[in-house]
Motif scaffolding. Structure first.
Motif, PDB file in Angstrom:
ATOM      1  N   ILE A 296     -13.507  10.718 -49.553  1.00  0.00           N
ATOM      2  CA  ILE A 296     -11.719  11.248 -48.783  1.00  0.00           C
ATOM      3  C   ILE A 296     -11.471  12.058 -49.772  1.00  0.00           C
ATOM      4  O   ILE A 296     -11.650  11.857 -50.996  1.00  0.00           O
ATOM      5  N   ASP A 297     -10.379  12.136 -49.588  1.00  0.00           N
ATOM      6  CA  ASP A 297     -10.217  12.995 -50.991  1.00  0.00           C
ATOM      7  C   ASP A 297      -9.357  11.971 -51.916  1.00  0.00           C
ATOM      8  O   ASP A 297      -9.152  12.449 -53.125  1.00  0.00           O
ATOM      9  N   GLY A 298      -9.105  10.769 -51.623  1.00  0.00           N
ATOM     10  CA  GLY A 298      -9.032   9.462 -53.391  1.00  0.00           C
ATOM     11  C   GLY A 298      -7.675   9.174 -52.950  1.00  0.00           C
ATOM     12  O   GLY A 298      -7.546   8.846 -54.160  1.00  0.00           O
ATOM     13  N   TYR A 299      -6.443   9.918 -52.821  1.00  0.00           N
ATOM     14  CA  TYR A 299      -5.545   9.380 -52.872  1.00  0.00           C
ATOM     15  C   TYR A 299      -4.768   8.540 -51.710  1.00  0.00           C
ATOM     16  O   TYR A 299      -5.456   9.145 -50.040  1.00  0.00           O
ATOM     17  N   ASN A 300      -3.489   8.237 -51.436  1.00  0.00           N
ATOM     18  CA  ASN A 300      -3.370   7.120 -50.307  1.00  0.00           C
ATOM     19  C   ASN A 300      -2.770   8.399 -49.685  1.00  0.00           C
ATOM     20  O   ASN A 300      -1.525   9.215 -50.043  1.00  0.00           O
ATOM     21  N   SER A 301      -2.465   8.273 -47.840  1.00  0.00           N
ATOM     22  CA  SER A 301      -2.152   9.798 -46.844  1.00  0.00           C
ATOM     23  C   SER A 301      -2.110   9.313 -45.701  1.00  0.00           C
ATOM     24  O   SER A 301      -3.110   8.612 -45.433  1.00  0.00           O
ATOM     25  N   GLY A 336      -9.301  13.162 -40.707  1.00  0.00           N
ATOM     26  CA  GLY A 336      -8.551  11.882 -39.865  1.00  0.00           C
ATOM     27  C   GLY A 336      -8.125  10.499 -40.745  1.00  0.00           C
ATOM     28  O   GLY A 336      -8.652  11.121 -42.584  1.00  0.00           O
ATOM     29  N   ILE A 337      -7.550  10.075 -40.860  1.00  0.00           N
ATOM     30  CA  ILE A 337      -6.545   9.078 -40.943  1.00  0.00           C
ATOM     31  C   ILE A 337      -7.045   7.318 -41.943  1.00  0.00           C
ATOM     32  O   ILE A 337      -7.822   6.953 -40.438  1.00  0.00           O
ATOM     33  N   MET A 338      -8.522   7.907 -43.051  1.00  0.00           N
ATOM     34  CA  MET A 338      -8.816   6.330 -42.968  1.00  0.00           C
ATOM     35  C   MET A 338      -9.245   5.276 -43.082  1.00  0.00           C
ATOM     36  O   MET A 338      -8.188   5.538 -44.252  1.00  0.00           O
ATOM     37  N   ASP A 339      -8.758   3.547 -42.835  1.00  0.00           N
ATOM     38  CA  ASP A 339      -8.265   2.881 -43.063  1.00  0.00           C
ATOM     39  C   ASP A 339      -9.460   1.764 -44.161  1.00  0.00           C
ATOM     40  O   ASP A 339     -10.597   1.558 -43.751  1.00  0.00           O
ATOM     41  N   MET A 340      -9.475   2.374 -45.286  1.00  0.00           N
ATOM     42  CA  MET A 340     -10.509   1.939 -46.492  1.00  0.00           C
ATOM     43  C   MET A 340     -10.063   0.512 -46.623  1.00  0.00           C
ATOM     44  O   MET A 340      -9.138   0.443 -46.668  1.00  0.00           O
ATOM     45  N   SER A 341     -11.348  -0.316 -46.547  1.00  0.00           N
ATOM     46  CA  SER A 341     -10.696  -2.100 -46.420  1.00  0.00           C
ATOM     47  C   SER A 341     -11.140  -1.638 -47.968  1.00  0.00           C
ATOM     48  O   SER A 341     -11.681  -1.186 -48.959  1.00  0.00           O
ATOM     49  N   MET A 342     -11.123  -3.147 -48.632  1.00  0.00           N
ATOM     50  CA  MET A 342     -12.167  -4.043 -50.088  1.00  0.00           C
ATOM     51  C   MET A 342     -13.102  -3.650 -49.991  1.00  0.00           C
ATOM     52  O   MET A 342     -13.433  -3.311 -51.219  1.00  0.00           O
ATOM     53  N   CYS A 363     -13.121   2.463 -42.506  1.00  0.00           N
ATOM     54  CA  CYS A 363     -14.058   3.150 -43.826  1.00  0.00           C
ATOM     55  C   CYS A 363     -14.803   4.348 -43.040  1.00  0.00           C
ATOM     56  O   CYS A 363     -13.967   5.034 -42.260  1.00  0.00           O
ATOM     57  N   TYR A 364     -15.477   4.790 -43.527  1.00  0.00           N
ATOM     58  CA  TYR A 364     -16.535   6.321 -42.740  1.00  0.00           C
ATOM     59  C   TYR A 364     -17.302   5.685 -41.747  1.00  0.00           C
ATOM     60  O   TYR A 364     -17.816   6.494 -40.789  1.00  0.00           O
ATOM     61  N   GLY A 365     -17.387   4.335 -41.318  1.00  0.00           N
ATOM     62  CA  GLY A 365     -17.781   3.691 -40.486  1.00  0.00           C
ATOM     63  C   GLY A 365     -17.396   4.159 -38.960  1.00  0.00           C
ATOM     64  O   GLY A 365     -17.807   3.015 -37.577  1.00  0.00           O
ATOM     65  N   GLY A 410     -18.044  -3.185 -55.328  1.00  0.00           N
ATOM     66  CA  GLY A 410     -16.362  -4.337 -55.978  1.00  0.00           C
ATOM     67  C   GLY A 410     -15.337  -4.412 -54.468  1.00  0.00           C
ATOM     68  O   GLY A 410     -15.576  -3.139 -53.886  1.00  0.00           O
ATOM     69  N   ALA A 411     -14.021  -4.209 -54.723  1.00  0.00           N
ATOM     70  CA  ALA A 411     -14.021  -4.140 -54.359  1.00  0.00           C
ATOM     71  C   ALA A 411     -12.385  -3.798 -55.157  1.00  0.00           C
ATOM     72  O   ALA A 411     -11.442  -3.621 -55.231  1.00  0.00           O
ATOM     73  N   GLN A 412     -12.808  -2.088 -54.725  1.00  0.00           N
ATOM     74  CA  GLN A 412     -11.886  -0.946 -54.396  1.00  0.00           C
ATOM     75  C   GLN A 412     -12.075  -0.298 -53.351  1.00  0.00           C
ATOM     76  O   GLN A 412     -12.900   0.944 -53.533  1.00  0.00           O
ATOM     77  N   PRO A 413     -11.306   0.584 -52.533  1.00  0.00           N
ATOM     78  CA  PRO A 413     -11.076   1.007 -51.062  1.00  0.00           C
ATOM     79  C   PRO A 413     -11.670   2.276 -51.483  1.00  0.00           C
ATOM     80  O   PRO A 413     -11.955   2.986 -50.630  1.00  0.00           O
ATOM     81  N   ASN A 414     -11.400   3.034 -52.085  1.00  0.00           N
ATOM     82  CA  ASN A 414     -11.728   4.518 -52.535  1.00  0.00           C
ATOM     83  C   ASN A 414     -12.484   4.904 -52.767  1.00  0.00           C
ATOM     84  O   ASN A 414     -13.381   5.512 -52.929  1.00  0.00           O
ATOM     85  N   LEU A 415     -13.268   3.787 -53.584  1.00  0.00           N
ATOM     86  CA  LEU A 415     -14.920   3.534 -53.970  1.00  0.00           C
ATOM     87  C   LEU A 415     -15.797   3.835 -53.096  1.00  0.00           C
ATOM     88  O   LEU A 415     -17.157   4.198 -52.678  1.00  0.00           O
ATOM     89  N   HIS A 416     -15.241   3.203 -51.670  1.00  0.00           N
ATOM     90  CA  HIS A 416     -16.118   3.002 -51.164  1.00  0.00           C
ATOM     91  C   HIS A 416     -16.568   4.038 -49.300  1.00  0.00           C
ATOM     92  O   HIS A 416     -17.164   3.941 -48.387  1.00  0.00           O
TER      93      HIS A 416
END
Length: 416
Positions: A296-301, A336-342, A363-365, A410-416
């Motif tokens: 992912i690009d790594g910032y909220n969008s 695409g717009i990913m809804d990244m969970s914690m 997320c990616y799945g 861990g609980a950080q969405p951008n890392l998943h």
């Protein structure tokens, strides 16, 4: 109309003038038993299985755009069930089994191609991790093969096996994985749901959720108010926006994920290849283009486009794995717009608000989960209790400390 070789032949004699629309374009009714917000793969699959498995046909699927305009038409088409954790593995295996019978179920050619998925490993610890994941898969009855360097080389001789930073040491292969034509999945589910009486209402944006005495009673839309007994949210990257209309705050963030396709090439890659030292995955389409993506690009969008830094990052990872890619031209990209969970895993659950149900956090799945997501969400909506394979995908698991952290980050969405 049922599709078959005979119907193709017959319509060929009629100069293809006898084909009917794949689905209807109905006006919304005043009230439905169930309204599904989101006409992507998950929403359409839910509607199909509600009708097919539970006999609930007074259902509306509301889509703010047109069918196939969201994430279901903006992904890299990969399907697999090579997961480690018990909260994920049975679910994605159910999805893969449903993929295997999808075309017969829908009477639609979704171009399911079980060409195999191989994850490449580059060091001893990663090889051990793949061994653990493969054993976990086998314990759940899922096919998995651990390959050494020579076995990978016989399959994929074009990899950079002696790369100074990322030497190839082996891989984990799931032969039943592969790819599916993404927009055909949307069209097939839409056609099948419509044939069973579901109303698919396009260009109908939800603008509000109406509640009375704390219970959801319907939605305000760009085409007026529509009442319902149950409201099911399957809005992917826009889940937070829609849930906020009911004052529900979700533990997810929205990020853009880019995908790319190259110029057409002669047959080059006959399976799905996933880079183990970075996030890069590639397969070759039937038209010859290489379809690939990365992080992912790594910032909220909420934009369906990405930035050039991620393009460079994906290209670097691809060339590190397959040097020949440096000579391939990229034709286009999309997002695409990913809804990244914690924790990087999905949520299929009823909320604390009466009559409001949630399908989010993919997320990616998301694409590979489409059939099982719809099947299990329909089970929840029809019976009021979760399907056995989604028992751990509860909304309150973050509060209770029961995260399904597949990557262990861990609980950080951008890392998943």
């Amino acid at each position: 109309m049922r599709y078959s070789a005979f119907s193709i032949f017959l319509n060929g004699l009629r100069k293809n003038t006898g084909w009917t629309s794949a689905w209807r374009f109905p006006e919304p009714k005043p009230h439905y038993d169930i309204i599904i917000v989101g006409g992507g793969g998950h929403g359409l699959a839910t509607a199909h299985y509600l009708a097919k498995e539970h006999g609930i046909t007074n259902v509306a699927v509301l889509e703010k755009g047109y069918i196939g305009s969201g994430n279901v038409g903006r992904n890299t088409t990969i399907i697999r069930s090579n997961y480690l954790l018990p909260g994920n593995n049975p679910f994605y295996e159910l999805s893969l089994k449903l993929w295997e019978g999808l075309e017969q179920d829908l009477n639609y050619n979704a171009m399911v191609s079980q060409r195999g998925v191989i994850n490449i490993c580059h060091n001893d610890s990663q090889f051990a991790a793949y061994m653990r994941r493969g054993n976990a898969m086998r314990l759940h009855g899922v096919d998995a093969e651990l390959l050494d360097r020579d076995q990978v080389k016989s399959m994929l001789p074009f990899l950079d096996f002696d790369n100074a930073r990322f030497p190839v040491q082996g891989g984990l292969l799931q032969r039943r994985g592969g790819t599916v034509r993404h927009d055909a999945v949307a069209w097939g589910y839409a056609r099948a749901a419509d044939a069973r009486g579901v109303d698919i209402i396009q260009h109908c944006e939800v603008t509000g959720i109406r509640r009375e005495n704390g219970r959801v009673v319907g939605v305000e839309t760009s085409r007026g108010f529509i009442g319902c007994n149950k409201l099911a949210l399957a809005a992917a990257g826009n889940s937070s926006r829609v849930a906020a209309m009911a004052d529900l705050r979700l533990p997810i963030e929205s990020h853009v994920l880019q995908a790319f396709v190259s110029e057409g090439l002669k047959p080059f890659i006959d399976c799905v290849v996933i880079f183990g030292a970075g996030h890069f995955y590639v397969s070759q389409s039937d038209k010859g283009g290489l379809v690939f993506g990365g992080d992912i690009d790594g910032y909220n969008s909420y934009a369906q486009r990405g930035n050039l830094a991620t393009v460079e990052h994906v290209a670097e990872a691809g060339v590190a794995l397959i040097p020949a890619l440096s000579r391939v031209r990229v034709l286009r990209s999309w997002g695409g717009i990913m809804d990244m969970s914690m924790d990087g895993s999905p949520i299929i659950d009823r909320t604390h608000i009466d009559n409001l149900y949630l399908n989010a956090g993919w997320c990616y799945g998301g694409f590979k989960a489409t059939p099982a997501s719809g099947y299990c969400f329909a089970h929840l909506l029809a019976r009021g209790e979760p399907h056995a394979t989604t028992a751990q995908m509860r909304l309150d698991r973050f509060e209770r400390g029961y995260a399904i952290d597949e990557r262990g980050l861990g609980a950080q969405p951008n890392l998943h």
